[in-house]
Design a protein around this motif. Sequence first.
Motif, PDB file in Angstrom:
ATOM      1  N   HIS A 189      10.586   0.796  -7.327  1.00  0.00           N
ATOM      2  CA  HIS A 189      10.058   1.752  -6.349  1.00  0.00           C
ATOM      3  C   HIS A 189       8.644   2.199  -6.720  1.00  0.00           C
ATOM      4  CE1 HIS A 189      14.057   2.067  -4.593  1.00  0.00           C
ATOM      5  NE2 HIS A 189      14.555   2.316  -5.785  1.00  0.00           N
ATOM      6  N   ASN A 190       7.808   1.255  -7.077  1.00  0.00           N
ATOM      7  CA  ASN A 190       6.449   1.620  -7.470  1.00  0.00           C
ATOM      8  C   ASN A 190       5.560   0.384  -7.482  1.00  0.00           C
ATOM      9  OD1 ASN A 190       4.490   3.469  -8.176  1.00  0.00           O
ATOM     10  ND2 ASN A 190       4.991   3.484 -10.355  1.00  0.00           N
ATOM     11  N   ARG A 191       4.270   0.614  -7.564  1.00  0.00           N
ATOM     12  CA  ARG A 191       3.326  -0.487  -7.693  1.00  0.00           C
ATOM     13  C   ARG A 191       3.473  -1.139  -9.068  1.00  0.00           C
ATOM     14  NH1 ARG A 191      -2.312   2.160  -5.359  1.00  0.00           N
ATOM     15  NH2 ARG A 191      -1.593   2.441  -3.206  1.00  0.00           N
ATOM     16  N   SER A 192       3.235  -2.424  -9.099  1.00  0.00           N
ATOM     17  CA  SER A 192       3.225  -3.107 -10.388  1.00  0.00           C
ATOM     18  C   SER A 192       1.878  -2.847 -11.056  1.00  0.00           C
ATOM     19  CB  SER A 192       3.438  -4.610 -10.198  1.00  0.00           C
ATOM     20  OG  SER A 192       2.326  -5.189  -9.530  1.00  0.00           O
TER      21      SER A 192
ATOM     22  N   TYR B 243       0.810  -1.216   0.000  1.00  0.00           N
ATOM     23  CA  TYR B 243       0.000   0.000   0.000  1.00  0.00           C
ATOM     24  C   TYR B 243       0.848   1.272   0.000  1.00  0.00           C
ATOM     25  CZ  TYR B 243      -3.972  -3.024   0.619  1.00  0.00           C
ATOM     26  OH  TYR B 243      -4.948  -3.983   0.425  1.00  0.00           O
ATOM     27  N   TYR B 244       2.111   1.146  -0.437  1.00  0.00           N
ATOM     28  CA  TYR B 244       2.846   2.369  -0.739  1.00  0.00           C
ATOM     29  C   TYR B 244       2.097   3.121  -1.834  1.00  0.00           C
ATOM     30  CZ  TYR B 244       7.143   1.145   1.807  1.00  0.00           C
ATOM     31  OH  TYR B 244       8.059   0.855   2.783  1.00  0.00           O
ATOM     32  N   LYS B 245       2.148   4.432  -1.792  1.00  0.00           N
ATOM     33  CA  LYS B 245       1.429   5.240  -2.770  1.00  0.00           C
ATOM     34  C   LYS B 245       1.919   4.962  -4.186  1.00  0.00           C
ATOM     35  CE  LYS B 245       0.464   9.121   0.340  1.00  0.00           C
ATOM     36  NZ  LYS B 245       0.764  10.547   0.654  1.00  0.00           N
ATOM     37  N   ASP B 246       1.010   5.067  -5.134  1.00  0.00           N
ATOM     38  CA  ASP B 246       1.362   4.937  -6.543  1.00  0.00           C
ATOM     39  C   ASP B 246       2.165   6.174  -6.953  1.00  0.00           C
ATOM     40  OD1 ASP B 246       1.550   4.546  -9.222  1.00  0.00           O
ATOM     41  OD2 ASP B 246      -0.595   4.513  -9.626  1.00  0.00           O
ATOM     42  N   LEU B 247       3.398   5.951  -7.408  1.00  0.00           N
ATOM     43  CA  LEU B 247       4.283   7.062  -7.784  1.00  0.00           C
ATOM     44  C   LEU B 247       4.578   7.068  -9.278  1.00  0.00           C
ATOM     45  CD1 LEU B 247       6.810   6.929  -4.793  1.00  0.00           C
ATOM     46  CD2 LEU B 247       4.760   8.350  -5.034  1.00  0.00           C
ATOM     47  N   SER B 248       3.618   6.623 -10.068  1.00  0.00           N
ATOM     48  CA  SER B 248       3.819   6.560 -11.513  1.00  0.00           C
ATOM     49  C   SER B 248       4.071   7.924 -12.136  1.00  0.00           C
ATOM     50  CB  SER B 248       2.594   5.916 -12.181  1.00  0.00           C
ATOM     51  OG  SER B 248       2.408   4.599 -11.700  1.00  0.00           O
ATOM     52  N   HIS B 249       3.670   8.984 -11.437  1.00  0.00           N
ATOM     53  CA  HIS B 249       3.872  10.337 -11.966  1.00  0.00           C
ATOM     54  C   HIS B 249       5.310  10.811 -11.810  1.00  0.00           C
ATOM     55  CE1 HIS B 249       3.013  10.670  -7.687  1.00  0.00           C
ATOM     56  NE2 HIS B 249       3.604  11.863  -7.698  1.00  0.00           N
ATOM     57  N   LEU B 250       6.138  10.036 -11.087  1.00  0.00           N
ATOM     58  CA  LEU B 250       7.544  10.388 -10.901  1.00  0.00           C
ATOM     59  C   LEU B 250       8.432   9.482 -11.750  1.00  0.00           C
ATOM     60  CD1 LEU B 250       7.681  10.753  -7.000  1.00  0.00           C
ATOM     61  CD2 LEU B 250       7.284  12.562  -8.693  1.00  0.00           C
TER      62      LEU B 250
ATOM     63  N   PRO C  65      -3.264  -4.009  -4.306  1.00  0.00           N
ATOM     64  CA  PRO C  65      -2.136  -3.652  -5.188  1.00  0.00           C
ATOM     65  C   PRO C  65      -0.911  -4.481  -4.845  1.00  0.00           C
ATOM     66  CG  PRO C  65      -2.497  -1.944  -3.533  1.00  0.00           C
ATOM     67  CD  PRO C  65      -3.651  -2.895  -3.417  1.00  0.00           C
ATOM     68  N   GLN C  66       0.004  -4.577  -5.805  1.00  0.00           N
ATOM     69  CA  GLN C  66       1.266  -5.283  -5.602  1.00  0.00           C
ATOM     70  C   GLN C  66       2.409  -4.283  -5.778  1.00  0.00           C
ATOM     71  OE1 GLN C  66       1.404  -8.901  -4.838  1.00  0.00           O
ATOM     72  NE2 GLN C  66      -0.607  -8.070  -4.324  1.00  0.00           N
ATOM     73  N   TYR C  67       3.392  -4.367  -4.901  1.00  0.00           N
ATOM     74  CA  TYR C  67       4.488  -3.406  -4.961  1.00  0.00           C
ATOM     75  C   TYR C  67       5.755  -4.070  -5.481  1.00  0.00           C
ATOM     76  CZ  TYR C  67       7.297   0.641  -3.722  1.00  0.00           C
ATOM     77  OH  TYR C  67       8.113   1.743  -3.779  1.00  0.00           O
ATOM     78  N   ASP C  68       6.447  -3.380  -6.389  1.00  0.00           N
ATOM     79  CA  ASP C  68       7.679  -3.877  -6.978  1.00  0.00           C
ATOM     80  C   ASP C  68       8.839  -3.032  -6.457  1.00  0.00           C
ATOM     81  OD1 ASP C  68       9.834  -4.643  -8.539  1.00  0.00           O
ATOM     82  OD2 ASP C  68       8.681  -4.730 -10.403  1.00  0.00           O
ATOM     83  N   PHE C  69       9.646  -3.596  -5.565  1.00  0.00           N
ATOM     84  CA  PHE C  69      10.727  -2.844  -4.937  1.00  0.00           C
ATOM     85  C   PHE C  69      11.854  -2.513  -5.914  1.00  0.00           C
ATOM     86  CE2 PHE C  69       8.582  -4.679  -1.311  1.00  0.00           C
ATOM     87  CZ  PHE C  69       8.633  -3.665  -0.378  1.00  0.00           C
TER      88      PHE C  69
END
Length: 219
Positions: free
Chosen positions: A91-94, A40-47, A84-88
């Motif tokens: 550094h973002n959600r998959s 549940y880390y925030k979606d950072l696709s805008h970065l 959601p699934q996080y991809d370390f």
Amino acid sequence: MIPSFVIGIAGGTGAGKTTVARELTEGAGDSVTRIPLDNYYKDLSHLDMDERAEVNYDHPNAFEWELVREHMEALMEGQHVEMPQYDFTIHNRSETCTTVQPTDVIVLEGIFSLYDERLNDMMDLRVYVETDADVRILRRIRRDVIDRGRDLDGVIQQYLNTVKPMHEQFVEPTKKHADLIIPEGANRVAVNLLADKVHAEINGTTTELREASSPGRPE
């Protein structure tokens, strides 16, 4: 099916909380669901990648708390959720989600599992896993370098610059919310008692955790 018991498992990075959570869920079949808070880390696709790498992921603001609450409430009401699934490595959600069905027992696990007041109110049992800082940093280095392909120097700098101070400021204070403190990571006596409690909830019986497992909730 509506879950009858919700457990929160918190603790510092490398403390052993994931190991404890997995031991509680393994062998329980479809009766127990583990919810990793890291998803549940925030979606950072805008970065872009470089910007995402600079985000402080050890601060409470890195998480999408409203979505965590929404999903936990839905599961407690007997509804499925798309987790959601996080991809370390990025550094973002998959791009994919996992369908999670409601079960008898739900285990929310992560460094900030006992941080949010509303989530704490949903829990029937709050657990804090406490392990020496030297052990935790060694586990963190091994995990991030070997399992997640991170650069060693970068992992060490991240620990010193953000992980350690954030632990002291935000994570460790959540210990005061714990009903049960497990010393030295996956302490076998405490884990076995927790597992007995989980199985009792699944089977519809009642059981009390023994004092030998740890001190009660600190004042």
